[in-house]
Design a protein around this motif. Structure first.
Motif, PDB file in Angstrom:
ATOM      1  N   ILE A 141      53.908  39.354 -17.711  1.00  0.00           N
ATOM      2  CA  ILE A 141      53.696  38.603 -16.466  1.00  0.00           C
ATOM      3  C   ILE A 141      52.517  37.642 -16.585  1.00  0.00           C
ATOM      4  CG2 ILE A 141      53.012  38.825 -14.033  1.00  0.00           C
ATOM      5  CD1 ILE A 141      54.589  41.425 -13.923  1.00  0.00           C
ATOM      6  N   PHE A 142      51.426  38.103 -17.200  1.00  0.00           N
ATOM      7  CA  PHE A 142      50.202  37.304 -17.238  1.00  0.00           C
ATOM      8  C   PHE A 142      49.954  36.669 -18.608  1.00  0.00           C
ATOM      9  CE2 PHE A 142      49.562  40.440 -13.871  1.00  0.00           C
ATOM     10  CZ  PHE A 142      49.165  39.620 -12.816  1.00  0.00           C
ATOM     11  N   GLN A 149      42.240  39.745 -16.117  1.00  0.00           N
ATOM     12  CA  GLN A 149      41.581  40.762 -16.938  1.00  0.00           C
ATOM     13  C   GLN A 149      42.568  41.899 -17.190  1.00  0.00           C
ATOM     14  OE1 GLN A 149      37.933  42.236 -15.282  1.00  0.00           O
ATOM     15  NE2 GLN A 149      37.491  43.560 -17.022  1.00  0.00           N
ATOM     16  N   PHE A 150      43.007  42.027 -18.416  1.00  0.00           N
ATOM     17  CA  PHE A 150      44.030  43.025 -18.746  1.00  0.00           C
ATOM     18  C   PHE A 150      43.467  44.435 -18.648  1.00  0.00           C
ATOM     19  CE2 PHE A 150      45.800  39.196 -20.550  1.00  0.00           C
ATOM     20  CZ  PHE A 150      47.156  39.325 -20.288  1.00  0.00           C
ATOM     21  N   GLY A 152      45.246  47.342 -19.746  1.00  0.00           N
ATOM     22  CA  GLY A 152      45.872  48.314 -20.628  1.00  0.00           C
ATOM     23  C   GLY A 152      46.894  49.183 -19.918  1.00  0.00           C
ATOM     24  N   GLY A 153      47.328  48.735 -18.751  1.00  0.00           N
ATOM     25  CA  GLY A 153      48.316  49.492 -17.975  1.00  0.00           C
ATOM     26  C   GLY A 153      47.701  50.468 -16.995  1.00  0.00           C
ATOM     27  N   ALA A 154      46.389  50.691 -17.070  1.00  0.00           N
ATOM     28  CA  ALA A 154      45.711  51.594 -16.132  1.00  0.00           C
ATOM     29  C   ALA A 154      45.327  50.790 -14.897  1.00  0.00           C
ATOM     30  CB  ALA A 154      44.472  52.211 -16.783  1.00  0.00           C
ATOM     31  N   ASN A 155      46.179  50.784 -13.912  1.00  0.00           N
ATOM     32  CA  ASN A 155      45.984  49.910 -12.763  1.00  0.00           C
ATOM     33  C   ASN A 155      46.513  50.542 -11.477  1.00  0.00           C
ATOM     34  OD1 ASN A 155      48.857  49.518 -12.945  1.00  0.00           O
ATOM     35  ND2 ASN A 155      48.498  47.906 -14.467  1.00  0.00           N
ATOM     36  N   MET A 156      46.461  49.763 -10.420  1.00  0.00           N
ATOM     37  CA  MET A 156      46.867  50.237  -9.096  1.00  0.00           C
ATOM     38  C   MET A 156      48.330  50.651  -9.067  1.00  0.00           C
ATOM     39  SD  MET A 156      45.539  50.600  -6.078  1.00  0.00           S
ATOM     40  CE  MET A 156      46.084  51.011  -4.445  1.00  0.00           C
ATOM     41  N   ALA A 238      37.873  51.102 -12.268  1.00  0.00           N
ATOM     42  CA  ALA A 238      36.976  49.993 -11.937  1.00  0.00           C
ATOM     43  C   ALA A 238      37.074  49.692 -10.444  1.00  0.00           C
ATOM     44  CB  ALA A 238      37.337  48.745 -12.750  1.00  0.00           C
ATOM     45  N   VAL A 239      35.961  49.269  -9.868  1.00  0.00           N
ATOM     46  CA  VAL A 239      35.942  48.959  -8.429  1.00  0.00           C
ATOM     47  C   VAL A 239      36.393  47.518  -8.253  1.00  0.00           C
ATOM     48  CG1 VAL A 239      34.528  48.822  -6.357  1.00  0.00           C
ATOM     49  CG2 VAL A 239      34.089  50.612  -8.057  1.00  0.00           C
ATOM     50  N   ASN A 240      37.644  47.365  -7.818  1.00  0.00           N
ATOM     51  CA  ASN A 240      38.232  46.040  -7.646  1.00  0.00           C
ATOM     52  C   ASN A 240      39.051  45.998  -6.369  1.00  0.00           C
ATOM     53  OD1 ASN A 240      37.451  44.595 -10.075  1.00  0.00           O
ATOM     54  ND2 ASN A 240      38.806  45.989 -11.188  1.00  0.00           N
TER      55      ASN A 240
END
Length: 300
Positions: A141-142, A149-150, A152-156, A238-240
């Protein structure tokens, strides 16, 4: 006083003591969280703490904004419920209204096994299987986007999927019990009036069991909101802003991640994070109580 009266009196005393202990436990936790969680509000400031978006507790000029952390918890829980509840409800309908005894026993056993799996196993599976898949999706996608900012698949998005799976056993078990408790006369009357089996399920049975189903949904919300270990393993930490492909932290993972080394104001703020989480849980319990009272009133 005869033996029977002594047993009755002893039983009443034991029940009373147990109830008092339970009440004292809740009151003690509440008072402790208020005392420990409000000190940071005075030191940092309510607006800066609850509505600030920068979390840099170890900087030279530290910032303790937890707005993104609160938003991540709300968004993650909300979307997980939107995904998990329809699947859970349809599974409950299948188990209670459609499946035969043998198939229902197999599916029901699988649901019970799903409930028995420890949170860390969900997190491990998510980290080893879901995160690499999400990373591949993220790269496609990106691709060529220098501003992203990639993770590594650890996301929301990974956290939401894991939460949606984790609330399924709660929603399914409570909803199945509620559907089975609907009087058979309602089904028979609907079929006698010419409704099909599916129409009877969605027009009669589910509305009749809505208070119990809502109880399952509210319990699922509490399950998702209070989860820490699995989300800590798949969300990135991460705080995002809680966007699908951003690494995030929730209220629970914030405490788990930093309480071990936090000191001074930093530690006090983490207690405030716990207080915010505690307030959310109390609100959910209040809603659950209202739902149950409404269900009792509707059922006469």
């Amino acid at each position: 006083m005869n033996k029977k009266a002594i047993i009755e009196k002893s039983a009443q005393t034991i029940f009373l003591v147990s109830a008092v202990i339970a009440i004292l436990a809740v009151c003690s936790i509440t008072v402790y969280m208020i005392l420990k969680g409000t000190s940071a509000l005075k030191e940092v400031g309510v607006l800066d703490l609850l509505f600030g978006t920068v979390w840099q507790p170890t900087a030279e000029n530290p910032s303790f904004g937890i707005a993104y952390i609160i938003l991540s918890s709300i968004v993650g829980t909300g979307v997980a419920v939107l995904l998990g509840v329809p699947v859970g409800l349809l599974t409950a309908v299948f188990l209670s209204e459609i499946a035969g005894k043998k198939i229902a026993a197999v599916v029901g056993g699988a649901v019970e096994l799903l409930a028995a799996i420890p949170s860390v196993i969900y997190g491990l599976i998510g980290m080893m299987i879901l995160n690499p898949f999400m990373y591949s999706l993220e790269k496609s996608i990106f691709k060529g986007n220098p501003n992203h900012q990639f993770t590594g698949g650890a996301n929301m998005l990974s956290a939401i999927i894991v939460l949606a799976i984790m609330i399924l056993p709660t929603v399914i078990s409570v909803s199945t019990s509620s559907l089975k408790a609907v009087a058979g006369q309602l089904r028979a009357a609907s079929l006698a009036l010419g409704a099909t089996h599916i129409q009877t399920i969605f027009k009669v049975v589910i509305p009749a069991a809505k208070s119990g189903i809502l109880t399952g949904v509210v319990l699922g919300i509490g399950r998702a909101l209070g989860e820490a270990m699995a989300i800590n393993m798949v969300a990135g930490g991460a705080v995002n802003l809680p966007l699908p492909f951003n690494s995030v932290r929730t209220l629970t993972t914030q405490i788990v991640s930093e309480m071990g080394y936090a000191q001074g104001t930093h530690r006090q703020v983490l207690f405030t994070v716990g207080l915010v989480l505690y307030i959310f849980i109390m609100i959910i319990n209040f809603i659950l109580l209202k739902v149950r009272k409404r269900g009792v009133a509707e059922n006469g």
